[in-house]
Design an enzyme around this catalytic site. Structure first.
Site, PDB file in Angstrom:
ATOM      1  N   ASP A  25       0.842  -1.208   0.000  1.00  0.00           N
ATOM      2  CA  ASP A  25       0.000   0.000   0.000  1.00  0.00           C
ATOM      3  C   ASP A  25       0.871   1.251   0.000  1.00  0.00           C
ATOM      4  O   ASP A  25       0.384   2.359   0.190  1.00  0.00           O
ATOM      5  CB  ASP A  25      -0.975   0.005   1.193  1.00  0.00           C
ATOM      6  CG  ASP A  25      -0.250   0.007   2.525  1.00  0.00           C
ATOM      7  OD1 ASP A  25       1.009  -0.047   2.535  1.00  0.00           O
ATOM      8  OD2 ASP A  25      -0.914   0.062   3.576  1.00  0.00           O
ATOM      9  N   ASP A  98       7.356   4.272  21.199  1.00  0.00           N
ATOM     10  CA  ASP A  98       7.147   5.650  21.630  1.00  0.00           C
ATOM     11  C   ASP A  98       6.018   5.725  22.647  1.00  0.00           C
ATOM     12  O   ASP A  98       4.977   5.090  22.485  1.00  0.00           O
ATOM     13  CB  ASP A  98       6.778   6.518  20.420  1.00  0.00           C
ATOM     14  CG  ASP A  98       7.947   7.343  19.937  1.00  0.00           C
ATOM     15  OD1 ASP A  98       8.231   8.369  20.563  1.00  0.00           O
ATOM     16  OD2 ASP A  98       8.578   6.949  18.938  1.00  0.00           O
ATOM     17  N   ASP A 203       8.327  10.523  24.248  1.00  0.00           N
ATOM     18  CA  ASP A 203       8.273  11.682  23.374  1.00  0.00           C
ATOM     19  C   ASP A 203       8.101  12.958  24.191  1.00  0.00           C
ATOM     20  O   ASP A 203       7.275  13.014  25.116  1.00  0.00           O
ATOM     21  CB  ASP A 203       7.069  11.509  22.426  1.00  0.00           C
ATOM     22  CG  ASP A 203       7.002  12.607  21.390  1.00  0.00           C
ATOM     23  OD1 ASP A 203       7.937  12.698  20.583  1.00  0.00           O
ATOM     24  OD2 ASP A 203       6.028  13.378  21.393  1.00  0.00           O
ATOM     25  N   GLU A 258      13.039  11.904  25.405  1.00  0.00           N
ATOM     26  CA  GLU A 258      13.493  12.956  24.497  1.00  0.00           C
ATOM     27  C   GLU A 258      13.467  14.272  25.270  1.00  0.00           C
ATOM     28  O   GLU A 258      12.409  14.757  25.664  1.00  0.00           O
ATOM     29  CB  GLU A 258      12.552  13.048  23.298  1.00  0.00           C
ATOM     30  CG  GLU A 258      12.974  14.123  22.331  1.00  0.00           C
ATOM     31  CD  GLU A 258      11.853  14.570  21.386  1.00  0.00           C
ATOM     32  OE1 GLU A 258      12.163  14.960  20.260  1.00  0.00           O
ATOM     33  OE2 GLU A 258      10.681  14.535  21.787  1.00  0.00           O
ATOM     34  N   HIS A 333      14.326  10.775  13.394  1.00  0.00           N
ATOM     35  CA  HIS A 333      13.399  11.081  12.301  1.00  0.00           C
ATOM     36  C   HIS A 333      13.094  12.569  12.176  1.00  0.00           C
ATOM     37  O   HIS A 333      12.263  12.954  11.367  1.00  0.00           O
ATOM     38  CB  HIS A 333      12.105  10.305  12.540  1.00  0.00           C
ATOM     39  CG  HIS A 333      11.477  10.682  13.849  1.00  0.00           C
ATOM     40  ND1 HIS A 333      12.026  10.333  15.066  1.00  0.00           N
ATOM     41  CD2 HIS A 333      10.396  11.432  14.138  1.00  0.00           C
ATOM     42  CE1 HIS A 333      11.296  10.831  16.033  1.00  0.00           C
ATOM     43  NE2 HIS A 333      10.298  11.506  15.507  1.00  0.00           N
ATOM     44  N   ASP A 334      13.726  13.395  12.996  1.00  0.00           N
ATOM     45  CA  ASP A 334      13.486  14.843  12.946  1.00  0.00           C
ATOM     46  C   ASP A 334      14.685  15.621  12.407  1.00  0.00           C
ATOM     47  O   ASP A 334      14.682  16.850  12.410  1.00  0.00           O
ATOM     48  CB  ASP A 334      13.182  15.385  14.358  1.00  0.00           C
ATOM     49  CG  ASP A 334      11.919  14.807  14.955  1.00  0.00           C
ATOM     50  OD1 ASP A 334      10.996  14.472  14.189  1.00  0.00           O
ATOM     51  OD2 ASP A 334      11.841  14.685  16.189  1.00  0.00           O
TER      52      ASP A 334
HETATM   53  C1  NOJ Z   1       9.123  14.817  19.003  1.00  0.00           C
HETATM   54  C2  NOJ Z   1       9.088  13.846  17.872  1.00  0.00           C
HETATM   55  O1  NOJ Z   1      10.374  13.348  17.680  1.00  0.00           O
HETATM   56  C3  NOJ Z   1       8.566  14.603  16.677  1.00  0.00           C
HETATM   57  O2  NOJ Z   1       8.662  13.855  15.494  1.00  0.00           O
HETATM   58  C4  NOJ Z   1       7.150  15.002  16.948  1.00  0.00           C
HETATM   59  O3  NOJ Z   1       6.705  15.830  15.897  1.00  0.00           O
HETATM   60  C5  NOJ Z   1       7.033  15.787  18.259  1.00  0.00           C
HETATM   61  N1  NOJ Z   1       7.794  15.206  19.335  1.00  0.00           N
HETATM   62  C6  NOJ Z   1       5.606  15.843  18.704  1.00  0.00           C
HETATM   63  O4  NOJ Z   1       5.176  14.584  19.134  1.00  0.00           O
END
Ligand code: NOJ
Length: 565
Positions: A25, A98, A203, A258, A333-334
């Protein structure tokens, strides 16, 4: 010395939408992760962090949770999760998920109830405030900006009040002052541990308390972003202690939080010091922006600030030396891709391997981000429509509309930092859609997949992939294992602005790790040490004699040394 299983682990982060699509998908899924477990095991991974897979409208790709107890149908179902946990455990791989504490989706039943009336029993699950009347006009309770741009308050016309949301409009912030919120989130955590997972990546944990609601003074911006208004404030520690007592400690699980918002070492230790009774480790971001990215307009001009990077390593490694444990990660991933940010494409293999050695020979638990092990790069965005990430789109619009930047410049600036860089599909092979899927994926595949992919590196002794595998084999099963995991860390030659060198020591071995972060050929003289053995190198270093090395561009080497008496 305190020893825990997760100190000896090698971690890997999976962004589930982009890892492997098993059901055609175009979106990655849990069955896809199951298929790739042997791959991860071969790389030397024994701990995986899987990004949010809970039911979600996907405004922020799953960080906007609609139901904490349900797997989103795009990823599979709870049965797939059970199979994944079981199969991973057979391979000796632990799984963390997470734990999203700061907010929910606006489609979560708690929020639907909460906004329905001021008397609803869920009203206080979220942070509601009345607007301020200024010149007969209703405005937000404060002028605070949110992480994703614009105000951190959203007007709600059902109850004519504002709710707080430090991320997107569709992610209302939970009110942690409310004991019922805390109790509900404790239940969520226990439920997942009962299912068999081994812990959590927590998170946005540093944001669970807000400062008093007063405007930020003297700002040029309409909604200035001052994250100190909602980061690392004292009450957060009470909440995390409660989670520790009720969720983490009884299950002896891994809890890695985090912690954004520029924590000091003192503050980071108050979360994750050995005696903090809160978290096992904290993910921090000081090392992520040690270059000139905020000053330049062309990615070709990117340059690492070697001294700044050293200062960060020094601050954290020394600050935590006997007091706590650190994760070792370049990416998540950020972040933009490591190779495009700190690496050099012209020296693809050399710089990719050097960066791996530099990071993963330090004291702490490695966390590789998917695709890092093959040197995946930033995506060549050519139009704003290429972005999927809400924060990249907002940033681009902000540059164009508020900063009046030229559209093409705005696109370049937003591209260099875009979170989508990390989120393009995993490049498994050179088949169509990079072997990630058989149909057009949710986010474009990086066009360089024909050259950069797992299949072309996994059997190549000289590849970046194999270098990662070698590094993790050293850490897991060589005679240097204890030294690499638990040995002391000491930076040497601080003033050298081209090379980062450090020592790892214990009673058995001294390892010296030397990395050239430039395109220059550099000679390096070991003054106090003599070379005993070359443990690992990226083949870009020549040993001239027992205390002189010649490092080619991005040369990197791990040596066993002895003191030069
Ligand atoms: C941190 C996460 O790593 C990020 O990807 C997310 O957008 C924000 N927290 C909000 O959950």
């Amino acid at each position: 010395m305190m020893k825990k299983w997760w100190m000896e682990s090698v971690g890997y982060q999976i962004y589930p939408k982009s890892f492997y699509d098993s059901n055609r998908d175009g979106i990655g899924d849990l069955k896809g992760i199951i298929k790739k477990l042997p791959y991860l095991s071969k790389l030397g991974i024994n701990l995986i962090w899987i990004g949010p897979v809970y039911d979600s409208p996907m405004d922020d790709n799953g960080y906007d949770v609609r139901d904490f107890y349900k797997i989103d149908k795009t990823f599979g179902d709870i049965n797939d999760m059970k199979v994944l946990i079981e199969k991973a455990h057979v391979l000796d791989i632990k799984i963390i998920l997470d734990y999203v504490l700061n907010h929910t989706s606006d489609e979560h039943p708690w929020f639907i109830e909460s906004r329905s009336s001021k008397n609803n029993k869920y009203r206080d699950y979220y942070i509601w405030q009345e607007g301020k009347l200024i010149n007969d006009k209703m405005v937000e309770p404060t002028n605070w900006g949110s992480f994703f741009g614009g105000s951190c308050w959203q007007y709600d016309d059902i109850s004519h009040s504002y709710y707080m949301k430090i991320f997107s409009n569709k992610m209302p912030d939970l009110n942690w002052k409310n004991p019922n919120v805390r109790a509900s989130m404790v239940e969520v955590g226990k439920w997942w541990l009962n299912l068999g997972i081994d812990g959590f990546r927590i998170d946005a944990v540093s944001h669970l308390e807000r400062a008093s609601f007063e405007d930020i003074e003297n700002s040029q911006e309409k909604y200035p972003l001052d994250w100190h208004k909602f980061s690392n404030l004292p009450k957060v520690h009470d909440y995390v202690k409660e989670l520790n007592q009720k969720v983490f400690s009884p299950n002896n699980c891994l809890a890695i939080g985090e912690v954004g918002g520029e924590p000091t070492i003192e503050s980071a230790l108050s979360y994750a010091g050995f005696d903090a009774n809160e978290l096992s480790m904290v993910f921090f971001f000081d090392h992520n922006w040690c270059n000139n990215i905020f000053e330049i307009e062309d990615p070709k001009d990117l340059k690492i600030d070697v001294i700044k990077l050293k200062q960060v390593f020094l601050k954290w490694q020394v600050g935590f030396s006997d007091k706590g444990w650190l994760p070792l990660n370049w990416l998540n991933h950020d972040q933009p891709r490591l190779m495009s940010h700190y690496g050099k494409l012209k020296y693809f293999k050399a710089s990719g391997k050097m960066l791996a050695t530099l990071m993963y020979m330090m004291r702490g638990t490695p966390f590789v981000y998917q695709g890092e092990e093959i040197g995946m790069t930033n995506y060549p965005f050519s139009k704003v429509e290429d972005f999927n990430d809400i924060s990249s789109i907002h940033y681009y619009q902000y540059l164009v509309n508020e900063k009046k930047e030229d559209q093409s410049k705005a696109l370049i600036k937003a591209s260099m930092k875009s979170r989508d860089n990390a989120r393009t599909p995993m490049q498994w092979n050179d088949h169509k859609f990079s072997g990630f899927s058989e149909v057009d994926p949710w986010l474009n595949v990086n066009p360089n997949y024909k050259e950069i992919n797992v299949a072309s590196q996994i059997n190549d002794n000289d590849s970046i992939w194999t270098h990662y595998q070698n590094l993790f084999a050293l850490r897991k099963s060589s005679k240097y294992r204890e030294t690499i995991i638990y040995g002391t860390w000491e930076l040497i030659d601080f003033e050298n602005d081209k090379i980062i060198a450090y020592l790892r020591n214990d009673q058995n071995y001294s390892l010296l790790i030397i990395n050239n972060l430039t395109e220059e050929i550099l000679n390096y003289e070991l003054r106090s040490y003599l070379i005993e053995t070359v443990v690992l190198s990226n083949n870009e270093v020549q040993v001239m004699n027992e205390n002189v090395l010649s490092l080619k561009p991005y040369g990197s080497i791990v040596l066993e040394v002895k003191e030069n008496l």
